[in-house]
Design a protein around this motif. Structure first.
Motif, PDB file in Angstrom:
ATOM      1  N   ARG A  97      -1.348  -5.718 -19.065  1.00 49.68           N
ATOM      2  CA  ARG A  97      -2.415  -5.245 -19.812  1.00 49.68           C
ATOM      3  C   ARG A  97      -3.695  -4.928 -19.050  1.00 49.68           C
ATOM      4  NH1 ARG A  97      -1.205  -9.185 -25.108  1.00 49.68           N
ATOM      5  NH2 ARG A  97       0.382  -7.900 -26.383  1.00 49.68           N
ATOM      6  N   MET A  98      -3.854  -5.813 -17.996  1.00 55.05           N
ATOM      7  CA  MET A  98      -5.151  -5.907 -17.352  1.00 55.05           C
ATOM      8  C   MET A  98      -5.144  -4.606 -16.350  1.00 55.05           C
ATOM      9  SD  MET A  98      -5.206  -9.869 -15.937  1.00 55.05           S
ATOM     10  CE  MET A  98      -6.697  -9.451 -14.964  1.00 55.05           C
ATOM     11  N   ALA A  99      -3.615  -4.165 -16.100  1.00 53.13           N
ATOM     12  CA  ALA A  99      -3.737  -2.721 -15.281  1.00 53.13           C
ATOM     13  C   ALA A  99      -3.853  -1.576 -16.094  1.00 53.13           C
ATOM     14  CB  ALA A  99      -2.257  -2.875 -14.593  1.00 53.13           C
ATOM     15  N   ILE A 100      -3.265  -1.748 -17.308  1.00 52.89           N
ATOM     16  CA  ILE A 100      -3.574  -0.687 -18.463  1.00 52.89           C
ATOM     17  C   ILE A 100      -5.078  -0.659 -18.757  1.00 52.89           C
ATOM     18  CG2 ILE A 100      -3.177  -0.010 -20.730  1.00 52.89           C
ATOM     19  CD1 ILE A 100      -0.318  -1.118 -20.602  1.00 52.89           C
ATOM     20  N   GLU A 101      -5.855  -1.780 -19.023  1.00 49.96           N
ATOM     21  CA  GLU A 101      -7.222  -1.739 -19.295  1.00 49.96           C
ATOM     22  C   GLU A 101      -7.957  -1.143 -18.307  1.00 49.96           C
ATOM     23  OE1 GLU A 101      -7.993  -5.786 -19.925  1.00 49.96           O
ATOM     24  OE2 GLU A 101      -7.157  -5.821 -21.887  1.00 49.96           O
ATOM     25  N   ARG A 102      -7.556  -1.020 -16.794  1.00 47.30           N
ATOM     26  CA  ARG A 102      -8.277  -0.575 -15.805  1.00 47.30           C
ATOM     27  C   ARG A 102      -7.993   1.033 -15.473  1.00 47.30           C
ATOM     28  NH1 ARG A 102      -8.499  -5.821 -15.148  1.00 47.30           N
ATOM     29  NH2 ARG A 102      -9.979  -6.617 -13.691  1.00 47.30           N
ATOM     30  N   GLY A 103      -6.913   1.426 -16.288  1.00 49.18           N
ATOM     31  CA  GLY A 103      -6.632   2.860 -16.364  1.00 49.18           C
ATOM     32  C   GLY A 103      -5.605   3.439 -15.552  1.00 49.18           C
ATOM     33  N   LEU A 104      -4.855   2.202 -14.898  1.00 49.17           N
ATOM     34  CA  LEU A 104      -4.064   2.428 -13.906  1.00 49.17           C
ATOM     35  C   LEU A 104      -2.698   2.857 -14.436  1.00 49.17           C
ATOM     36  CD1 LEU A 104      -4.365  -0.915 -11.629  1.00 49.17           C
ATOM     37  CD2 LEU A 104      -5.576   1.558 -11.418  1.00 49.17           C
ATOM     38  N   PHE A 105      -2.365   2.463 -15.737  1.00 50.12           N
ATOM     39  CA  PHE A 105      -1.172   2.842 -16.367  1.00 50.12           C
ATOM     40  C   PHE A 105      -1.439   2.981 -18.105  1.00 50.12           C
ATOM     41  CE2 PHE A 105       0.011   0.434 -12.739  1.00 50.12           C
ATOM     42  CZ  PHE A 105       1.003   1.316 -12.142  1.00 50.12           C
ATOM     43  N   ARG A 150       0.784  -1.227  -0.234  1.00 50.40           N
ATOM     44  CA  ARG A 150      -0.023  -0.093   0.172  1.00 50.40           C
ATOM     45  C   ARG A 150       0.916   1.351  -0.007  1.00 50.40           C
ATOM     46  NH1 ARG A 150      -2.867  -3.733   3.243  1.00 50.40           N
ATOM     47  NH2 ARG A 150      -5.019  -3.961   2.525  1.00 50.40           N
ATOM     48  N   ILE A 151       2.099   1.248   0.603  1.00 53.04           N
ATOM     49  CA  ILE A 151       2.856   2.352   0.635  1.00 53.04           C
ATOM     50  C   ILE A 151       2.035   3.573   1.338  1.00 53.04           C
ATOM     51  CG2 ILE A 151       4.868   3.610  -0.666  1.00 53.04           C
ATOM     52  CD1 ILE A 151       4.762   2.012  -2.947  1.00 53.04           C
ATOM     53  N   GLU A 152       1.463   3.354   2.410  1.00 49.83           N
ATOM     54  CA  GLU A 152       0.672   4.306   3.094  1.00 49.83           C
ATOM     55  C   GLU A 152       1.424   5.424   3.506  1.00 49.83           C
ATOM     56  OE1 GLU A 152      -1.013   1.588   5.878  1.00 49.83           O
ATOM     57  OE2 GLU A 152      -2.899   1.386   4.701  1.00 49.83           O
ATOM     58  N   CYS A 153       2.672   5.480   3.492  1.00 49.67           N
ATOM     59  CA  CYS A 153       3.453   6.410   4.054  1.00 49.67           C
ATOM     60  C   CYS A 153       3.771   7.534   3.013  1.00 49.67           C
ATOM     61  CB  CYS A 153       4.981   5.834   4.432  1.00 49.67           C
ATOM     62  SG  CYS A 153       5.724   4.607   3.223  1.00 49.67           S
ATOM     63  N   TRP A 191       0.015   1.564  -6.151  1.00 45.86           N
ATOM     64  CA  TRP A 191       1.277   2.143  -6.359  1.00 45.86           C
ATOM     65  C   TRP A 191       0.966   3.225  -7.439  1.00 45.86           C
ATOM     66  CZ3 TRP A 191       5.433  -2.308  -7.290  1.00 45.86           C
ATOM     67  CH2 TRP A 191       5.596  -2.906  -6.090  1.00 45.86           C
ATOM     68  N   SER A 192      -0.009   3.088  -8.129  1.00 49.01           N
ATOM     69  CA  SER A 192      -0.329   4.021  -9.363  1.00 49.01           C
ATOM     70  C   SER A 192      -0.932   5.276  -8.769  1.00 49.01           C
ATOM     71  CB  SER A 192      -1.471   3.423 -10.363  1.00 49.01           C
ATOM     72  OG  SER A 192      -1.740   4.627 -11.317  1.00 49.01           O
ATOM     73  N   SER A 193      -1.703   5.037  -7.862  1.00 49.55           N
ATOM     74  CA  SER A 193      -2.139   6.359  -7.021  1.00 49.55           C
ATOM     75  C   SER A 193      -1.270   7.369  -6.193  1.00 49.55           C
ATOM     76  CB  SER A 193      -3.342   5.698  -6.169  1.00 49.55           C
ATOM     77  OG  SER A 193      -2.604   5.223  -4.781  1.00 49.55           O
ATOM     78  N   GLU A 240       2.222  10.211   0.041  1.00 51.04           N
ATOM     79  CA  GLU A 240       1.041  10.726  -0.219  1.00 51.04           C
ATOM     80  C   GLU A 240       0.493  10.293  -1.691  1.00 51.04           C
ATOM     81  OE1 GLU A 240      -0.951  12.629   1.730  1.00 51.04           O
ATOM     82  OE2 GLU A 240       0.366  12.579   3.446  1.00 51.04           O
ATOM     83  N   ALA A 241      -0.762  10.589  -2.042  1.00 54.37           N
ATOM     84  CA  ALA A 241      -1.119  10.241  -3.530  1.00 54.37           C
ATOM     85  C   ALA A 241      -0.441  11.377  -4.400  1.00 54.37           C
ATOM     86  CB  ALA A 241      -2.590  10.446  -3.400  1.00 54.37           C
ATOM     87  N   ASP A 242      -0.091  11.074  -5.565  1.00 58.56           N
ATOM     88  CA  ASP A 242       0.232  11.836  -6.651  1.00 58.56           C
ATOM     89  C   ASP A 242       1.793  12.684  -6.134  1.00 58.56           C
ATOM     90  OD1 ASP A 242      -2.158  11.571  -8.277  1.00 58.56           O
ATOM     91  OD2 ASP A 242      -2.838  12.803  -6.734  1.00 58.56           O
TER      92      ASP A 242
END
Length: 358
Positions: free
Chosen positions: A323-331, A205-208, A236-238, A210-212
C-alpha cells in the motif's frame, strides 16, 4: 503453527520425549502435510511462547487429526509453564477433526511455556498442520514476455519458452556461486543452457536493465534479503513497462525458521528509504542471531558476508508495504496468494493495471 516444518528441519524447540515422530506430506489426493505420531509418542515444543504466531493465544492453530472418535480422543496437548508450577490440557477435537485450544488464564503471566503433544492411543495418529500449497503456481500466468528473475542461485524458477524471454540477475558469476553454495549440484547441459542467460548485477537496482523495458520481474525468496524495500520497489517499478508486473514469493515469518522474529514495520521501511541505506547493518546481523540463529555471532556472519534476512514479513505486513508503494505511485494494484501454516506466500504488484483495459 507449521508443525510439519518445525519437525522436518528439527527446530531447536523440538524435543521428542517418547516414541517416534515423523513428518508426512500427501500431494494427492489429500494435499496435506503434518506429523505422524506413533503410539505412545510424546513431542515437546520448548519455549512455544517465543513463536510470533502464539502472541495472541490463538484458539485455532490450523491443526487437525484424521480418523474416528477414538483417534480424536487419542491426541493430547498440554501447556506447561517453564517453572513447572502450572500445566493444563488445552485441546478439544470437533467432529470434523479440527483441534481447538482453550488457554488457561495463567498463561498470560508465567515466564514462558512449552507445549507437549502426545498420542495416547494404540494406533499411529496423523496430525495435519496445513494444506500442501505452492504460491509459485499462481505466478506463472504473469511471467510472460521479456523479464528477469533476480537471485535464482543455480536453479531458476522461470524458464525461457514461447513468449518468455528471461534473463537471470545474480551477484556472483555462476562458477563462483557454485564454489560457495553449490558444491554438490549436478551440472547438466540443461542447467548450463540456463546459466548462459545469467547477468552479473545488483538485485536491488537491476542496473543491467533499461528503464521501461521489462514485462516482469520475479523474485523467489530474495526480496526478504534486501535492504530498503521501498527503494527496491521504486527501482523495480522504473524498469517495468507500463503494463509490467513484479511477482514475488517471500517467507511467512510465522511459519518458517524465522518464527521468533518480530515483523518489520513501516517505520523500518521509511527510515531505510529516507536514509537510502542499501547495505546490511550490524543491527540486522544482531537481530538475526538473537531470534533466528543464536548459535552464530554477528561478527562471524558479517565477515563471511552471509546472506541473512534483512526484513521479516507476514501477508498482512507485506500488504502494508504494498500500500505504501501504491500511495507513492509506484504501482496501481496488489494481490496476495496465501494459505494457513504455509512457510511462504506469493504477491503481485501491477505497475499500471489500467493500461490497455476497456
Amino acid at each position: 503453527m507449521n508443525l510439519f516444518d518445525i519437525v522436518k528441519r528439527n527446530d531447536r524447540c523440538m524435543e521428542v520425549l517418547d516414541g517416534n515422530v515423523e513428518t508426512f506430506r500427501y500431494d494427492k489426493p489429500q494435499w496435506s502435510c503434518g506429523v505422524l505420531l506413533h503410539p505412545g509418542a510424546r513431542l515437546r515444543l520448548n519455549r512455544a511462547d517465543e513463536f510470533v504466531v502464539m502472541e495472541t493465544f490463538p484458539r485455532d492453530l490450523g491443526w487437525s487429526v484424521r480418523g474416528n472418535e477414538i483417534a480424536h480422543s487419542s491426541i493430547k496437548i498440554v501447556v506447561c509453564s517453564l517453572d513447572g508450577r502450572f500445566s493444563a490440557s488445552v485441546a478439544t477435537v470437533d467432529p470434523n477433526g479440527s483441534i481447538l485450544l482453550t488457554w488457561p488464564s495463567w498463561i498470560g503471566y508465567v515466564q514462558g511455556y512449552s507445549l507437549e503433544i502426545s498420542n495416547s492411543g494404540s494406533e499411529a495418529l496423523e496430525l495435519k498442520s496445513g494444506p500442501v500449497f505452492d504460491p509459485r503456481a499462481a505466478a506463472r500466468s504473469y511471467l510472460q514476455g521479456t523479464g528477469v528473475e533476480v537471485g535464482p542461485g543455480s536453479n531458476p524458477f522461470v524458464k525461457p519458452g514461447h513468449n518468455v524471454d528471461v534473463r537471470y540477475v545474480e551477484a556472483l558469476p555462476i562458477d563462483e556461486w557454485l564454489r560457495n553454495y553449490g558444491k554438490h549440484i549436478e551440472i547438466t547441459p540443461e542447467k548450463q543452457e540456463l546459466w548462459a542467460r545469467y547477468i552479473i548485477g545488483d538485485a536491488q537496482r537491476i542496473e543491467c536493465c533499461e528503464a521501461d523495458s521489462l514485462d516482469f520481474i520475479f523474485s523467489n525468496h530474495v526480496f526478504e534479503h534486501l535492504m530498503n524495500p521501498l527503494g527496491v520497489l521504486a527501482n523495480w517499478s522504473s524498469k517495468l513497462k507500463r503494463t509490467g508486473v513484479v511477482v514475488g514469493v517471500v517467507p511467512d515469518l510465522r511459519y518458517c525458521f524465522d518464527l521468533r522474529q518480530p515483523a518489520s514495520t513501516p517505520s523500518d521501511w521509511i527510515s531505510e528509504y529516507e536514509s537510502q541505506n542499501w547495505s546490511l547493518t550490524p543491527e540486522k546481523y544482531e537481530k538475526w542471531c538473537h531470534y533466528t540463529a543464536p548459535y552464530n555471532t554477528p561478527d562471524d556472519l558479517a565477515a563471511r558476508n552471509y546472506s541473512i534476512h534483512a526484513h521479516y514479513y507476514t501477508p498482512s505486513g507485506f500488504r502494508q508495504l504494498a500500500r505504501m508503494a501504491i500511495e507513492r505511485g509506484l504501482f496501481s494494484h496488489f494481490f496476495l496468494s496465501t494459505s494457513p501454516n504455509n512457510k511462504d506466500f506469493g504477491w503481485v504488484l501491477w505497475r499500471d493495471q489500467t493500461v490497455g483495459s476497456n
